[in-house]
Design an enzyme around this catalytic site. Structure first.
Site, PDB file in Angstrom:
ATOM      1  N   ASP A 130      60.340 -19.234 -58.175  1.00  0.00           N
ATOM      2  CA  ASP A 130      59.064 -18.609 -57.822  1.00  0.00           C
ATOM      3  C   ASP A 130      59.301 -17.290 -57.089  1.00  0.00           C
ATOM      4  O   ASP A 130      60.315 -17.135 -56.400  1.00  0.00           O
ATOM      5  CB  ASP A 130      58.257 -19.580 -56.942  1.00  0.00           C
ATOM      6  CG  ASP A 130      56.791 -19.193 -56.864  1.00  0.00           C
ATOM      7  OD1 ASP A 130      56.347 -18.327 -57.650  1.00  0.00           O
ATOM      8  OD2 ASP A 130      56.088 -19.763 -56.011  1.00  0.00           O
TER       9      ASP A 130
ATOM     10  N   ASN B 246      50.558 -21.846 -66.650  1.00  0.00           N
ATOM     11  CA  ASN B 246      50.929 -20.428 -66.812  1.00  0.00           C
ATOM     12  C   ASN B 246      50.232 -19.745 -67.997  1.00  0.00           C
ATOM     13  O   ASN B 246      50.175 -18.518 -68.059  1.00  0.00           O
ATOM     14  CB  ASN B 246      52.455 -20.256 -66.941  1.00  0.00           C
ATOM     15  CG  ASN B 246      53.202 -20.432 -65.640  1.00  0.00           C
ATOM     16  OD1 ASN B 246      54.366 -20.833 -65.617  1.00  0.00           O
ATOM     17  ND2 ASN B 246      52.556 -20.138 -64.518  1.00  0.00           N
TER      18      ASN B 246
HETATM   19  C1  FPP Z   1      57.446 -17.602 -61.122  1.00  0.00           C
HETATM   20  O1  FPP Z   1      57.268 -16.365 -60.466  1.00  0.00           O
HETATM   21  C2  FPP Z   1      58.234 -17.460 -62.336  1.00  0.00           C
HETATM   22  C3  FPP Z   1      57.834 -17.800 -63.593  1.00  0.00           C
HETATM   23  C4  FPP Z   1      56.512 -18.365 -63.886  1.00  0.00           C
HETATM   24  C5  FPP Z   1      58.681 -17.614 -64.773  1.00  0.00           C
HETATM   25  C6  FPP Z   1      60.135 -17.809 -64.608  1.00  0.00           C
HETATM   26  C7  FPP Z   1      60.844 -17.102 -65.695  1.00  0.00           C
HETATM   27  C8  FPP Z   1      62.024 -16.444 -65.604  1.00  0.00           C
HETATM   28  C9  FPP Z   1      62.853 -16.414 -64.403  1.00  0.00           C
HETATM   29  C10 FPP Z   1      62.538 -15.686 -66.761  1.00  0.00           C
HETATM   30  C11 FPP Z   1      63.127 -16.384 -67.920  1.00  0.00           C
HETATM   31  C12 FPP Z   1      63.689 -17.713 -67.682  1.00  0.00           C
HETATM   32  C13 FPP Z   1      64.587 -18.327 -68.475  1.00  0.00           C
HETATM   33  C14 FPP Z   1      64.954 -19.727 -68.184  1.00  0.00           C
HETATM   34  C15 FPP Z   1      65.231 -17.667 -69.614  1.00  0.00           C
HETATM   35  P1  FPP Z   1      55.797 -15.822 -60.312  1.00  0.00           P
HETATM   36  O2  FPP Z   1      55.514 -14.920 -61.456  1.00  0.00           O
HETATM   37  O3  FPP Z   1      54.839 -16.947 -60.155  1.00  0.00           O
HETATM   38  O4  FPP Z   1      55.898 -15.007 -58.982  1.00  0.00           O
HETATM   39  P2  FPP Z   1      54.761 -14.750 -57.883  1.00  0.00           P
HETATM   40  O5  FPP Z   1      54.424 -16.108 -57.310  1.00  0.00           O
HETATM   41  O6  FPP Z   1      55.436 -13.865 -56.899  1.00  0.00           O
HETATM   42  O7  FPP Z   1      53.617 -14.118 -58.562  1.00  0.00           O
END
Ligand code: FPP
Length: 246
Positions: free
Chosen positions: A21, A69
């Site tokens: 996250d 998501n």
């Molecule tokens: C949460 O951060 C992250 C995600 C929903 C996606 C995770 C994906 C990756 C790290 C990239 C690809 C992964 C793989 C396994 C190839 P957020 O967007 O919710 O952050 P925020 O809470 O700061 O908005």
């Protein structure tokens, strides 16, 4: 003494699960679009996978995309799907060189065709690897998984294949998408949020929870080592008293 040498390799968690996250906030801090955060999150995925493999952790599960998501802006969802396909394609060789098997949990039927095909091919191409299993939770939510398991068991009971009296912990676990994967002993969540967000609700019944303020794109092997050291300093009683553990 460096952090790695403080880890007791005899007491490693067999399975570590991670709620990655903070990508969006990380990007915002740099004045960039959220996708920039996801792209940099891939570096943390790579480093965490490498570190787990080197240490001897047998399973690593990453929460890459939740059923919730889909509610994000379409452009971000598309970018995440593209990133996923690209990353998997780019990493297959490295996964094979390092003996890492790729698995996925979640409702893969709703993924775009291209993402699903790439994922299924990568799973097929790495299925012989035994050093570590990397599990991607994709279009996953624990409530979805539990409802699916209940439906599966109810269907088997209705058809007479299963006696309802035989539904116990093991039967339920075996109906989940994580069948065959031991429950995680350590769950890490980055970015300072202290919640589980519909992740592996059944499987983390006895997991140690570790919350760190580090944003996911900044997560490096030292952060993982710190989480494992913290885990190893906890007393896991499983309902017993401290005296009984001695
Ligand atoms: C949460 O951060 C992250 C995600 C929903 C996606 C995770 C994906 C990756 C790290 C990239 C690809 C992964 C793989 C396994 C190839 P957020 O967007 O919710 O952050 P925020 O809470 O700061 O908005």
């Amino acid at each position: 003494m460096d952090l790695k040498s403080k880890i007791n390799l005899e007491k490693l968690p067999t399975h570590i699960a991670v709620i990655m996250d903070g990508n969006g906030r990380w990007a915002k801090e740099q004045g960039m679009a959220r996708v920039f955060g996801h792209r940099n999150g891939v570096k943390a995925v790579r480093e965490t996978t490498e570190a787990c493999t080197e240490l001897g952790v047998k399973y690593l599960t990453l929460y890459a995309f939740s059923t919730e998501n889909w509610n994000r802006p379409e452009a971000e969802v598309n970018a995440l799907m593209t990133l996923l396909v690209e990353t998997i394609k780019n990493e297959i060789k490295t996964l094979n060189e390092n003996g890492v098997r790729l698995k996925a949990i979640g409702d893969l039927s709703r993924l775009p065709d291209k993402s699903r095909k790439t994922l299924l091919k990568a799973m097929e191409d790495t299925k012989q690897n035994q050093r570590m299993t990397l599990v991607l939770a994709l279009n996953y939510s624990a409530k979805w998984e539990i409802v699916e398991a209940a439906r599966k068991l109810a269907t088997a009971a209705k058809s007479g294949e299963l006696d309802p009296a035989d539904i116990d912990d093991t039967a339920f676990s075996n109906a989940l998408s994580t069948v065959g994967i031991p429950d995680p002993e350590l769950l890490i969540r980055t970015s300072g949020e202290n919640r589980i967000s519909n992740f592996l609700l059944w499987q983390i019944a006895y997991a140690e929870l570790y919350f760190t303020p580090t944003l996911w794109p900044d997560f490096r092997r030292e952060h993982l080592y710190q989480a494992i050291i913290d885990f190893q300093n906890r007393e896991r009683r499983f309902g017993k008293t401290s005296e009984q553990l001695v």
